[in-house]
Design a protein around this motif. Sequence first.
Motif, short mmCIF file in Angstrom:
data_model
loop_
_atom_site.label_atom_id
_atom_site.label_comp_id
_atom_site.label_asym_id
_atom_site.label_seq_id
_atom_site.Cartn_x
_atom_site.Cartn_y
_atom_site.Cartn_z
N HIS A 99 0.81 -1.10 -0.22
CA HIS A 99 -0.15 -0.01 0.07
C HIS A 99 0.93 1.22 0.01
O HIS A 99 0.41 2.10 -0.69
N LEU A 100 2.08 1.38 0.85
CA LEU A 100 2.76 2.40 0.81
C LEU A 100 3.36 2.49 -0.53
O LEU A 100 3.78 3.84 -0.84
N ALA A 101 3.93 1.69 -1.24
CA ALA A 101 4.45 1.65 -2.56
C ALA A 101 3.28 2.47 -3.44
O ALA A 101 3.68 3.33 -4.31
N GLY A 102 2.13 1.71 -3.42
CA GLY A 102 1.21 2.62 -4.35
C GLY A 102 0.88 4.09 -3.80
O GLY A 102 0.65 4.75 -4.92
N LEU A 103 0.94 4.42 -2.50
CA LEU A 103 0.69 5.56 -2.13
C LEU A 103 1.94 6.69 -3.06
O LEU A 103 1.74 7.61 -3.12
N ALA A 104 3.12 6.01 -2.50
CA ALA A 104 4.20 6.84 -3.06
C ALA A 104 4.21 7.12 -4.63
O ALA A 104 4.38 8.24 -5.09
N VAL A 105 3.76 5.91 -5.35
CA VAL A 105 3.53 6.22 -6.82
C VAL A 105 2.45 7.31 -7.14
O VAL A 105 2.71 8.30 -7.92
N ALA A 106 1.41 7.13 -6.42
CA ALA A 106 0.16 7.91 -6.68
C ALA A 106 0.54 9.43 -6.18
O ALA A 106 0.37 10.35 -7.40
N GLN A 107 1.18 9.50 -5.41
CA GLN A 107 1.49 10.81 -4.97
C GLN A 107 2.60 11.41 -5.88
O GLN A 107 2.53 12.84 -6.15
N SER A 108 3.50 10.95 -6.40
CA SER A 108 4.51 11.33 -7.32
C SER A 108 3.85 11.76 -8.78
O SER A 108 4.11 12.56 -9.17
N PHE A 109 2.84 10.89 -9.01
CA PHE A 109 2.22 11.28 -10.35
C PHE A 109 1.30 12.53 -10.02
O PHE A 109 1.23 13.28 -11.07
N GLU A 110 0.60 12.63 -8.90
CA GLU A 110 -0.05 13.93 -8.73
C GLU A 110 0.83 15.13 -8.66
O GLU A 110 0.40 16.03 -9.38
N ALA A 111 2.09 14.86 -8.21
CA ALA A 111 2.87 15.98 -8.37
C ALA A 111 3.34 16.41 -9.82
O ALA A 111 3.70 17.54 -10.11
N LEU A 112 3.13 15.61 -10.62
CA LEU A 112 3.45 15.55 -12.10
C LEU A 112 2.17 16.15 -13.04
O LEU A 112 2.06 16.38 -14.14
N GLY A 113 0.91 16.70 -12.15
CA GLY A 113 -0.18 16.95 -12.73
C GLY A 113 -1.17 16.08 -13.24
O GLY A 113 -1.99 16.38 -14.11
N VAL A 114 -0.86 14.67 -12.92
CA VAL A 114 -1.80 13.57 -13.38
C VAL A 114 -2.79 13.08 -12.23
O VAL A 114 -2.19 12.59 -11.35
N PRO A 115 -3.95 13.46 -12.06
CA PRO A 115 -4.67 12.96 -11.04
C PRO A 115 -4.99 11.70 -11.20
O PRO A 115 -5.08 11.07 -11.99
N THR A 116 -4.60 11.23 -9.82
CA THR A 116 -4.51 9.61 -9.89
C THR A 116 -5.39 9.12 -8.70
O THR A 116 -5.57 9.74 -7.65
N VAL A 117 -5.85 7.83 -8.69
CA VAL A 117 -6.38 7.08 -7.60
C VAL A 117 -5.93 5.64 -7.50
O VAL A 117 -5.04 5.32 -8.17
N LEU A 118 -6.03 5.08 -6.48
CA LEU A 118 -5.55 3.63 -6.19
C LEU A 118 -6.97 2.61 -6.02
O LEU A 118 -7.80 3.10 -5.49
N LYS A 119 -6.76 1.60 -6.70
CA LYS A 119 -7.52 0.28 -6.70
C LYS A 119 -6.60 -0.51 -5.61
O LYS A 119 -5.62 -1.03 -5.92
N TRP A 120 -7.55 -0.83 -4.61
CA TRP A 120 -6.85 -1.79 -3.60
C TRP A 120 -6.35 -3.04 -4.29
O TRP A 120 -7.10 -3.54 -5.08
N PRO A 121 -4.90 -3.35 -3.90
CA PRO A 121 -4.26 -2.59 -2.80
C PRO A 121 -3.48 -1.64 -3.39
O PRO A 121 -3.00 -0.75 -2.55
N ASN A 122 -3.02 -1.62 -4.72
CA ASN A 122 -1.92 -0.87 -4.97
C ASN A 122 -1.83 -0.56 -6.53
O ASN A 122 -0.96 0.05 -7.04
N ASP A 123 -3.02 -0.75 -7.37
CA ASP A 123 -2.97 -0.58 -8.79
C ASP A 123 -3.07 0.97 -8.86
O ASP A 123 -4.06 1.55 -8.31
N VAL A 124 -2.29 1.70 -9.90
CA VAL A 124 -2.23 3.00 -9.71
C VAL A 124 -3.19 3.54 -11.26
O VAL A 124 -2.66 3.21 -12.35
#
Length: 266
Positions: A99-124
Amino acid sequence: MPAPSENTTDLDPQRLAELLGSQWPSALVTSSTASTNRDLAQAAMVGAPAWTIHTTHHQVAGRGRLDRTFEMPEGTGIALSVLVRPRPDAPLPWTWLPHLAGLAVAQSFEALGVPTVLKWPNDVLTREQKKLAGILVERVETPTGPAAVVGVGINVSLSPEQLPVPTATSLRIEGAASTNRADILVAIATTLREWVGRWEAGDLSAIKSAYGDLCLTVGQRVRILIEGADDINGLAEGIDDFGCLIVDGTPYSAGDVQHVRPQKQA
């Protein structure tokens, strides 16, 4: 491990090392390999230190969750593996690491201007539920104690014609502010390390809050596909303290989740 790459692309080894800094012991960039996760797991067995990184220009036999395999055209994606050696006294369960890995990837994409969500447990995914990245975390029992290899596969610069399935997309297609692979890799690795630090500190409240903010699955009607068992259908009610998905009052730690009604507004 395969020999280091001599390519001088946006994944240049020297620039990657400069961006990471001295807190990262090694960042190996190879021209091609079957699986960066497999290579790093082997390195862990012979003493590779925590926060060793392995990436490649072309991964030809990548593995995802549920034994799925994938390959991206050379130079169009990121195959990243990071070695985590958790403290033996880490207070929170290892089940949070994917989950932490998914969170880190999603937040990094958000910083690039790409709105992102997670599908449990960690699909971005994008908010339209197009897949940008997949994650596989594997536990390795090494001579010096258990370690985790955090593997991330990202569609970076694939064109619409190069996408493997209609439900996939890439950062390029989604209009990311940058598709420089070194910059993206460093952002993800740095954010992952920050969240692992919070995990080792036992900051469950912050982890659950941040993950919950991005998890599209909670509140959805879902179907969980479990190999060798009947499908589970019900309402995804929340995430428990072990990172399990609670469906109709029962926690599930594994399975392929499908959303079976239109997504909630993110």
